[in-house]
Design a protein around this motif. Structure first.
Motif, PDB file in Angstrom:
ATOM      1  N   ALA A   1       0.948  -1.301   0.030  1.00  0.00           N
ATOM      2  CA  ALA A   1      -0.066   0.096  -0.070  1.00  0.00           C
ATOM      3  C   ALA A   1       0.732   1.088  -0.007  1.00  0.00           C
ATOM      4  CB  ALA A   1      -0.919   0.028   1.039  1.00  0.00           C
ATOM      5  N   HIS A   2       2.197   1.227   0.527  1.00  0.00           N
ATOM      6  CA  HIS A   2       2.976   2.341   0.465  1.00  0.00           C
ATOM      7  C   HIS A   2       3.835   2.473  -0.751  1.00  0.00           C
ATOM      8  CE1 HIS A   2       2.576   4.119   4.728  1.00  0.00           C
ATOM      9  NE2 HIS A   2       2.032   2.999   4.879  1.00  0.00           N
ATOM     10  N   GLY A   3       3.448   1.438  -1.765  1.00  0.00           N
ATOM     11  CA  GLY A   3       4.099   1.400  -3.049  1.00  0.00           C
ATOM     12  C   GLY A   3       5.529   0.698  -3.063  1.00  0.00           C
ATOM     13  N   HIS A   4       5.548  -0.254  -2.036  1.00  0.00           N
ATOM     14  CA  HIS A   4       6.880  -1.022  -2.380  1.00  0.00           C
ATOM     15  C   HIS A   4       6.527  -2.520  -3.069  1.00  0.00           C
ATOM     16  CE1 HIS A   4       9.256   1.336   0.544  1.00  0.00           C
ATOM     17  NE2 HIS A   4       8.333   1.463   1.345  1.00  0.00           N
ATOM     18  N   ASP A   5       7.550  -2.778  -3.872  1.00  0.00           N
ATOM     19  CA  ASP A   5       7.412  -4.156  -4.609  1.00  0.00           C
ATOM     20  C   ASP A   5       7.532  -5.213  -3.497  1.00  0.00           C
ATOM     21  OD1 ASP A   5       6.912  -6.273  -6.415  1.00  0.00           O
ATOM     22  OD2 ASP A   5       8.873  -5.462  -7.632  1.00  0.00           O
ATOM     23  N   VAL A   6       6.712  -6.098  -3.269  1.00  0.00           N
ATOM     24  CA  VAL A   6       6.791  -7.110  -2.258  1.00  0.00           C
ATOM     25  C   VAL A   6       6.726  -8.542  -2.958  1.00  0.00           C
ATOM     26  CG1 VAL A   6       6.037  -8.205  -0.132  1.00  0.00           C
ATOM     27  CG2 VAL A   6       5.647  -5.891  -0.216  1.00  0.00           C
ATOM     28  N   ALA A   7       7.903  -9.470  -3.053  1.00  0.00           N
ATOM     29  CA  ALA A   7       8.014 -10.639  -3.414  1.00  0.00           C
ATOM     30  C   ALA A   7       7.962 -11.508  -2.358  1.00  0.00           C
ATOM     31  CB  ALA A   7       9.144 -10.708  -4.465  1.00  0.00           C
ATOM     32  N   GLU A   8       7.124 -12.511  -2.408  1.00  0.00           N
ATOM     33  CA  GLU A   8       7.004 -13.611  -1.270  1.00  0.00           C
ATOM     34  C   GLU A   8       7.957 -14.736  -1.530  1.00  0.00           C
ATOM     35  OE1 GLU A   8       2.908 -14.264  -0.639  1.00  0.00           O
ATOM     36  OE2 GLU A   8       2.451 -12.114  -0.698  1.00  0.00           O
ATOM     37  N   CYS A   9       8.660 -15.265  -0.571  1.00  0.00           N
ATOM     38  CA  CYS A   9       9.385 -16.538  -0.682  1.00  0.00           C
ATOM     39  C   CYS A   9       9.090 -17.467   0.468  1.00  0.00           C
ATOM     40  CB  CYS A   9      10.991 -16.207  -1.030  1.00  0.00           C
ATOM     41  SG  CYS A   9      11.969 -17.575  -1.139  1.00  0.00           S
ATOM     42  N   ASN A  10       8.427 -18.524  -0.031  1.00  0.00           N
ATOM     43  CA  ASN A  10       7.789 -19.133   1.177  1.00  0.00           C
ATOM     44  C   ASN A  10       8.397 -20.813   0.833  1.00  0.00           C
ATOM     45  OD1 ASN A  10       6.251 -19.919   3.603  1.00  0.00           O
ATOM     46  ND2 ASN A  10       4.572 -20.058   2.624  1.00  0.00           N
ATOM     47  N   ALA A  11       8.532 -21.573   2.157  1.00  0.00           N
ATOM     48  CA  ALA A  11       8.697 -22.801   1.925  1.00  0.00           C
ATOM     49  C   ALA A  11       8.216 -23.386   3.233  1.00  0.00           C
ATOM     50  CB  ALA A  11      10.325 -23.133   1.933  1.00  0.00           C
ATOM     51  N   PRO A  12       6.933 -23.814   3.515  1.00  0.00           N
ATOM     52  CA  PRO A  12       6.244 -24.078   4.686  1.00  0.00           C
ATOM     53  C   PRO A  12       7.122 -25.226   5.279  1.00  0.00           C
ATOM     54  CG  PRO A  12       4.855 -24.071   2.857  1.00  0.00           C
ATOM     55  CD  PRO A  12       6.035 -23.876   2.264  1.00  0.00           C
ATOM     56  N   LEU A  13       7.239 -25.057   6.627  1.00  0.00           N
ATOM     57  CA  LEU A  13       7.798 -25.967   7.406  1.00  0.00           C
ATOM     58  C   LEU A  13       7.051 -27.315   7.778  1.00  0.00           C
ATOM     59  CD1 LEU A  13      10.691 -26.406   9.138  1.00  0.00           C
ATOM     60  CD2 LEU A  13       9.389 -25.268  10.983  1.00  0.00           C
ATOM     61  N   GLY A  14       5.657 -27.215   7.700  1.00  0.00           N
ATOM     62  CA  GLY A  14       4.730 -28.185   7.975  1.00  0.00           C
ATOM     63  C   GLY A  14       4.552 -28.425   9.460  1.00  0.00           C
ATOM     64  N   LEU A  15       4.911 -27.631  10.327  1.00  0.00           N
ATOM     65  CA  LEU A  15       4.613 -27.571  11.556  1.00  0.00           C
ATOM     66  C   LEU A  15       4.027 -26.422  12.231  1.00  0.00           C
ATOM     67  CD1 LEU A  15       7.988 -28.790  12.795  1.00  0.00           C
ATOM     68  CD2 LEU A  15       5.849 -30.052  12.691  1.00  0.00           C
ATOM     69  N   ASP A  16       2.833 -26.411  12.857  1.00  0.00           N
ATOM     70  CA  ASP A  16       2.131 -25.223  13.331  1.00  0.00           C
ATOM     71  C   ASP A  16       2.788 -24.600  14.591  1.00  0.00           C
ATOM     72  OD1 ASP A  16       1.415 -26.844  15.390  1.00  0.00           O
ATOM     73  OD2 ASP A  16      -0.658 -27.331  15.044  1.00  0.00           O
ATOM     74  N   THR A  17       2.421 -23.513  15.130  1.00  0.00           N
ATOM     75  CA  THR A  17       3.016 -23.026  16.165  1.00  0.00           C
ATOM     76  C   THR A  17       3.097 -23.905  17.280  1.00  0.00           C
ATOM     77  OG1 THR A  17       2.014 -20.506  15.543  1.00  0.00           O
ATOM     78  CG2 THR A  17       2.972 -20.507  17.409  1.00  0.00           C
ATOM     79  N   ALA A  18       1.940 -24.255  17.719  1.00  0.00           N
ATOM     80  CA  ALA A  18       2.126 -25.380  19.045  1.00  0.00           C
ATOM     81  C   ALA A  18       3.312 -26.320  18.657  1.00  0.00           C
ATOM     82  CB  ALA A  18       0.749 -26.183  19.062  1.00  0.00           C
ATOM     83  N   SER A  19       3.286 -26.986  17.382  1.00  0.00           N
ATOM     84  CA  SER A  19       4.252 -28.060  17.490  1.00  0.00           C
ATOM     85  C   SER A  19       5.758 -27.353  17.644  1.00  0.00           C
ATOM     86  CB  SER A  19       3.999 -28.796  16.050  1.00  0.00           C
ATOM     87  OG  SER A  19       2.890 -29.038  15.903  1.00  0.00           O
ATOM     88  N   ARG A  20       5.778 -26.237  16.878  1.00  0.00           N
ATOM     89  CA  ARG A  20       7.180 -25.820  17.032  1.00  0.00           C
ATOM     90  C   ARG A  20       7.488 -25.267  18.348  1.00  0.00           C
ATOM     91  NH1 ARG A  20       7.535 -21.193  11.863  1.00  0.00           N
ATOM     92  NH2 ARG A  20       5.792 -22.598  10.849  1.00  0.00           N
ATOM     93  N   VAL A  21       6.885 -24.837  19.142  1.00  0.00           N
ATOM     94  CA  VAL A  21       7.011 -24.533  20.685  1.00  0.00           C
ATOM     95  C   VAL A  21       7.254 -25.750  21.345  1.00  0.00           C
ATOM     96  CG1 VAL A  21       5.926 -23.545  22.730  1.00  0.00           C
ATOM     97  CG2 VAL A  21       5.723 -22.364  20.403  1.00  0.00           C
TER      98      VAL A  21
END
Length: 356
Positions: A16-36
């Motif tokens: 919204a502020h005019g920045h070009d945002v590219a997403e780079c994502n590789a899901p870990l496959g663990l939810d927050t509870a599992s990570r904790v």
């Protein structure tokens, strides 16, 4: 972004502020509870290490395909990913969204124990903070809680609400929801101690016979204690979870969205995403009376003391019996977030820091 709306808020706001945002994502496959849980159970670290290595390889390949970035934003729970970002882009500004500290979260969920385990969690946090040039937190209290040597690199960016929550807000009162209709109350969360869900359950147990209906969405550590406390109370629907794309509409179909009611140190430092999202969706907000929540929402919420189930039950009863006050509370909540906590507004401190 589906599992972690905070990431989407930052991305939407920067665009919204005019920045070009590219997403780079590789899901870990663990939810927050599992990570904790893994952080609190070191013998499970090899499982995390294997998954992390696989994700890092995919992230490294993906990150190198595009043009060189001016800045990299590592989403929250990125305690390890921020190290990879620093290795790959040594001269690029690295932003870490430190919404959740490993040690802080494990302590809140009674998982950290002490001794070597606590030192390990502290070291994980310290290494992540050291790898970042800019450290994003969500409240002044969390900024003050950063180690002193990192505090000058901190910037406060409230959690805010994604645009789909604003879009879900009803344009007018739904048909059939007149004076005699029961008050419809929603809660969604992971039932962590921070959220104080058993307090909600106890309050529901006190509302037998009251014109109140409740929808409880989610599962987690304190679900069973919450259900037991709610037995014999007002009619309550328990839903294990709702897809993130459907959750805004479900919450918007209610009159009230509940915040958090925990009494621990972390509960007193946060403004949870659910109060911003519920207010954006047109609900009245009932939450605990803490300094960061009152500072953020002002008169946009109905406050009760943390941990006080009786006060929560009384607040819901008042809203059920006084529909004029309910309508006013819904308007105050929506107005409070509309101006200050949309994606574009909340990222302004980060944009100023990046452009300075």
């Amino acid at each position: 972004m589906k599992s972690h709306p905070r990431v989407g808020v930052l991305a939407e706001g920067l665009r919204a502020h005019g920045h070009d945002v590219a997403e780079c994502n590789a899901p870990l496959g663990l939810d927050t509870a599992s990570r904790v849980a893994i952080l609190a159970q070191p013998w499970r670290l090899p499982q995390l290490g294997w998954r992390l290595a696989s994700c890092w390889f995919r992230l490294a390949v993906g990150a190198r395909r595009g043009p060189a970035p001016d800045a990299i934003v590592v989403g929250y729970m990125g305690h390890f990913d921020v190290r990879l970002a620093r290795l790959l882009f040594r001269r690029t500004r690295i932003v870490l969204d430190h919404l959740i500290g490993a040690g802080d979260t494990a302590r809140d969920r009674n998982l950290s124990g002490g001794g070597l385990k606590a030192k390990l969690l502290t070291a994980i946090d310290a290494g992540a903070l050291k790898s970042a040039d800019v450290i994003v937190v969500d409240t002044d209290e969390h900024l003050a809680n950063l180690p002193e040597q990192h505090r000058s690199r901190g910037v406060v960016v409230p959690v805010g609400a994604p645009e789909d929550w604003f879009a879900a807000a009803p344009a007018q009162e739904k048909p059939g929801r007149g004076e005699d209709a029961p008050l419809r109350v929603a809660f969604f969360g992971l039932y962590t101690p921070l959220q104080g869900a058993p307090v909600i359950g106890e309050a529901l147990g006190k509302l037998a016979g009251a014109p109140v209906e409740v929808t409880m969405v989610g599962h987690g550590q304190e679900l069973e204690a919450t259900r037991e406390a709610a037995e014999g109370g007002c009619p309550t629907t328990w839903i294990e979870w709702v897809d993130s794309a459907e959750l805004p509409a479900l919450v918007a179909d209610h009159d009230v969205c509940l915040g958090i009611f925990g009494t621990g140190p972390k509960a007193l430092r946060v403004v949870p995403n659910k109060v911003f999202q519920g207010a954006a969706a047109g609900c009245a907000i009932v939450t605990s009376d803490t300094a960061p929540q009152r500072r953020a929402l002002g008169d946009g919420a109905v406050y009760v003391p943390p941990g006080d189930a009786t006060a929560l039950a009384d607040a819901l009863t008042r809203l059920a019996e006084d529909r004029a006050e309910l309508a006013a509370a819904r308007k105050r909540a929506h107005d409070a977030v509309l101006e200050r906590f949309g994606c574009s507004a909340v990222v302004e401190p980060l944009v100023r820091r990046l452009e300075s």
